[in-house]
Design a protein around this motif. Sequence first.
Motif, PDB file in Angstrom:
ATOM      1  N   PRO A  24      22.857 -46.140 -52.981  1.00 27.96           N
ATOM      2  CA  PRO A  24      21.920 -45.271 -53.687  1.00 27.96           C
ATOM      3  C   PRO A  24      20.475 -45.602 -53.287  1.00 27.96           C
ATOM      4  O   PRO A  24      20.196 -46.720 -52.848  1.00 27.96           O
ATOM      5  CB  PRO A  24      22.173 -45.581 -55.164  1.00 27.96           C
ATOM      6  CG  PRO A  24      22.887 -46.879 -55.201  1.00 27.96           C
ATOM      7  CD  PRO A  24      23.570 -47.047 -53.872  1.00 27.96           C
ATOM      8  N   PRO A  25      19.569 -44.661 -53.452  1.00 24.95           N
ATOM      9  CA  PRO A  25      18.169 -44.921 -53.094  1.00 24.95           C
ATOM     10  C   PRO A  25      17.525 -45.903 -54.068  1.00 24.95           C
ATOM     11  O   PRO A  25      18.017 -46.117 -55.176  1.00 24.95           O
ATOM     12  CB  PRO A  25      17.516 -43.547 -53.215  1.00 24.95           C
ATOM     13  CG  PRO A  25      18.332 -42.849 -54.250  1.00 24.95           C
ATOM     14  CD  PRO A  25      19.748 -43.328 -54.027  1.00 24.95           C
ATOM     15  N   SER A  26      16.435 -46.464 -53.646  1.00 22.39           N
ATOM     16  CA  SER A  26      15.628 -47.291 -54.540  1.00 22.39           C
ATOM     17  C   SER A  26      15.156 -46.442 -55.708  1.00 22.39           C
ATOM     18  O   SER A  26      14.910 -45.238 -55.560  1.00 22.39           O
ATOM     19  CB  SER A  26      14.418 -47.848 -53.795  1.00 22.39           C
ATOM     20  OG  SER A  26      14.834 -48.692 -52.748  1.00 22.39           O
ATOM     21  N   GLU A  27      15.014 -47.080 -56.858  1.00 25.34           N
ATOM     22  CA  GLU A  27      14.645 -46.345 -58.074  1.00 25.34           C
ATOM     23  C   GLU A  27      13.319 -45.609 -57.926  1.00 25.34           C
ATOM     24  O   GLU A  27      13.189 -44.482 -58.402  1.00 25.34           O
ATOM     25  CB  GLU A  27      14.608 -47.285 -59.271  1.00 25.34           C
ATOM     26  CG  GLU A  27      15.976 -47.741 -59.718  1.00 25.34           C
ATOM     27  CD  GLU A  27      15.936 -48.648 -60.935  1.00 25.34           C
ATOM     28  OE1 GLU A  27      14.875 -48.750 -61.592  1.00 25.34           O
ATOM     29  OE2 GLU A  27      16.984 -49.253 -61.226  1.00 25.34           O
ATOM     30  N   LEU A  28      12.325 -46.220 -57.293  1.00 27.60           N
ATOM     31  CA  LEU A  28      11.036 -45.553 -57.164  1.00 27.60           C
ATOM     32  C   LEU A  28      11.106 -44.346 -56.234  1.00 27.60           C
ATOM     33  O   LEU A  28      10.374 -43.376 -56.421  1.00 27.60           O
ATOM     34  CB  LEU A  28       9.952 -46.518 -56.690  1.00 27.60           C
ATOM     35  CG  LEU A  28       9.107 -47.137 -57.817  1.00 27.60           C
ATOM     36  CD1 LEU A  28       9.922 -47.929 -58.783  1.00 27.60           C
ATOM     37  CD2 LEU A  28       7.972 -47.938 -57.255  1.00 27.60           C
ATOM     38  N   VAL A  29      11.980 -44.383 -55.251  1.00 30.94           N
ATOM     39  CA  VAL A  29      12.149 -43.230 -54.362  1.00 30.94           C
ATOM     40  C   VAL A  29      12.725 -42.057 -55.156  1.00 30.94           C
ATOM     41  O   VAL A  29      12.185 -40.949 -55.127  1.00 30.94           O
ATOM     42  CB  VAL A  29      13.037 -43.577 -53.147  1.00 30.94           C
ATOM     43  CG1 VAL A  29      13.346 -42.334 -52.329  1.00 30.94           C
ATOM     44  CG2 VAL A  29      12.355 -44.631 -52.282  1.00 30.94           C
ATOM     45  N   SER A  30      13.798 -42.298 -55.887  1.00 27.99           N
ATOM     46  CA  SER A  30      14.398 -41.202 -56.654  1.00 27.99           C
ATOM     47  C   SER A  30      13.501 -40.756 -57.799  1.00 27.99           C
ATOM     48  O   SER A  30      13.475 -39.575 -58.146  1.00 27.99           O
ATOM     49  CB  SER A  30      15.795 -41.578 -57.160  1.00 27.99           C
ATOM     50  OG  SER A  30      15.751 -42.735 -57.961  1.00 27.99           O
ATOM     51  N   ALA A  31      12.720 -41.662 -58.359  1.00 29.10           N
ATOM     52  CA  ALA A  31      11.839 -41.300 -59.474  1.00 29.10           C
ATOM     53  C   ALA A  31      10.644 -40.453 -59.043  1.00 29.10           C
ATOM     54  O   ALA A  31      10.136 -39.651 -59.823  1.00 29.10           O
ATOM     55  CB  ALA A  31      11.338 -42.562 -60.175  1.00 29.10           C
ATOM     56  N   HIS A  32      10.197 -40.602 -57.792  1.00 30.56           N
ATOM     57  CA  HIS A  32       8.947 -39.951 -57.379  1.00 30.56           C
ATOM     58  C   HIS A  32       9.101 -38.917 -56.266  1.00 30.56           C
ATOM     59  O   HIS A  32       8.123 -38.244 -55.913  1.00 30.56           O
ATOM     60  CB  HIS A  32       7.917 -41.006 -56.985  1.00 30.56           C
ATOM     61  CG  HIS A  32       7.517 -41.865 -58.149  1.00 30.56           C
ATOM     62  ND1 HIS A  32       6.627 -41.426 -59.104  1.00 30.56           N
ATOM     63  CD2 HIS A  32       7.923 -43.093 -58.529  1.00 30.56           C
ATOM     64  CE1 HIS A  32       6.482 -42.374 -60.014  1.00 30.56           C
ATOM     65  NE2 HIS A  32       7.259 -43.392 -59.695  1.00 30.56           N
ATOM     66  N   ALA A  33      10.273 -38.730 -55.718  1.00 34.17           N
ATOM     67  CA  ALA A  33      10.452 -37.769 -54.616  1.00 34.17           C
ATOM     68  C   ALA A  33      10.071 -36.350 -55.033  1.00 34.17           C
ATOM     69  O   ALA A  33       9.474 -35.614 -54.239  1.00 34.17           O
ATOM     70  CB  ALA A  33      11.890 -37.806 -54.107  1.00 34.17           C
ATOM     71  N   ALA A  34      10.377 -35.976 -56.235  1.00 34.31           N
ATOM     72  CA  ALA A  34      10.073 -34.612 -56.698  1.00 34.31           C
ATOM     73  C   ALA A  34       8.575 -34.353 -56.797  1.00 34.31           C
ATOM     74  O   ALA A  34       8.150 -33.201 -56.841  1.00 34.31           O
ATOM     75  CB  ALA A  34      10.746 -34.351 -58.042  1.00 34.31           C
ATOM     76  N   GLU A  35       7.771 -35.414 -56.820  1.00 31.94           N
ATOM     77  CA  GLU A  35       6.313 -35.270 -56.938  1.00 31.94           C
ATOM     78  C   GLU A  35       5.634 -35.000 -55.594  1.00 31.94           C
ATOM     79  O   GLU A  35       4.437 -34.704 -55.557  1.00 31.94           O
ATOM     80  CB  GLU A  35       5.723 -36.533 -57.573  1.00 31.94           C
ATOM     81  CG  GLU A  35       6.238 -36.794 -58.977  1.00 31.94           C
ATOM     82  CD  GLU A  35       5.828 -38.158 -59.495  1.00 31.94           C
ATOM     83  OE1 GLU A  35       4.746 -38.654 -59.111  1.00 31.94           O
ATOM     84  OE2 GLU A  35       6.595 -38.737 -60.284  1.00 31.94           O
ATOM     85  N   ALA A  36       6.384 -35.117 -54.513  1.00 29.24           N
ATOM     86  CA  ALA A  36       5.802 -34.864 -53.192  1.00 29.24           C
ATOM     87  C   ALA A  36       5.362 -33.404 -53.112  1.00 29.24           C
ATOM     88  O   ALA A  36       6.056 -32.516 -53.609  1.00 29.24           O
ATOM     89  CB  ALA A  36       6.813 -35.182 -52.095  1.00 29.24           C
TER      90      ALA A  36
END
Length: 191
Positions: A24-36
């Motif tokens: 699974p991805p790192s938590e910060l990647v999954s938490a912030h990807a939608a903000e790109a």
Amino acid sequence: MAQKDKVKWDKKYTEMEGLLDRRPPSELVSAHAAEAPGRKALDLACGGGRHSLYLADEGFAVDAVDISTVALAALREKADLAHINLIEADLDTFVPDAETYDMIVKTNFLDRDLITRAKAALKPGGIMVVETYMADAGNEKPDSNPDFLLQKEELKSLFGEGFSVLEYREFWNEPHEKYRMRKQAIAVRKD
């Protein structure tokens, strides 16, 4: 240095069982990807491609960069190459194009100069996540090179003017890793 690094990483990926497994991805990647602000991503030192695969599944077009032919071959087997562009490159000298990416991810590999070069490749409003190991008395890996370990809160100091910190964490690494190691992670937005 590039050939020596390539041999080292190819050997590591060949010999360490499970290192290239999908994770699974790192938590910060999954938490912030939608903000790109858009859907163009760069995964530096992509290894087995856990972030490249995750971001592609989230609709990003991903440039996945690593020095290891072995790692990129394993990623090629798992990837939809219509969404993931594999790039074999020496990260000591790799310079991504300026203001090209909406999201940049760099995990488990510390190269302070690469962070500086990557910051310039981020579009305004873009998100960058960096996560890697830090010096800590509780670390179990006995031969860690101190040059490749962050100091306490060091990631914050690498993102000053022109960046807003969205989230910062210090934590123990994931249980699937071979050695228990302390990590730092930061998610920033380019102003």
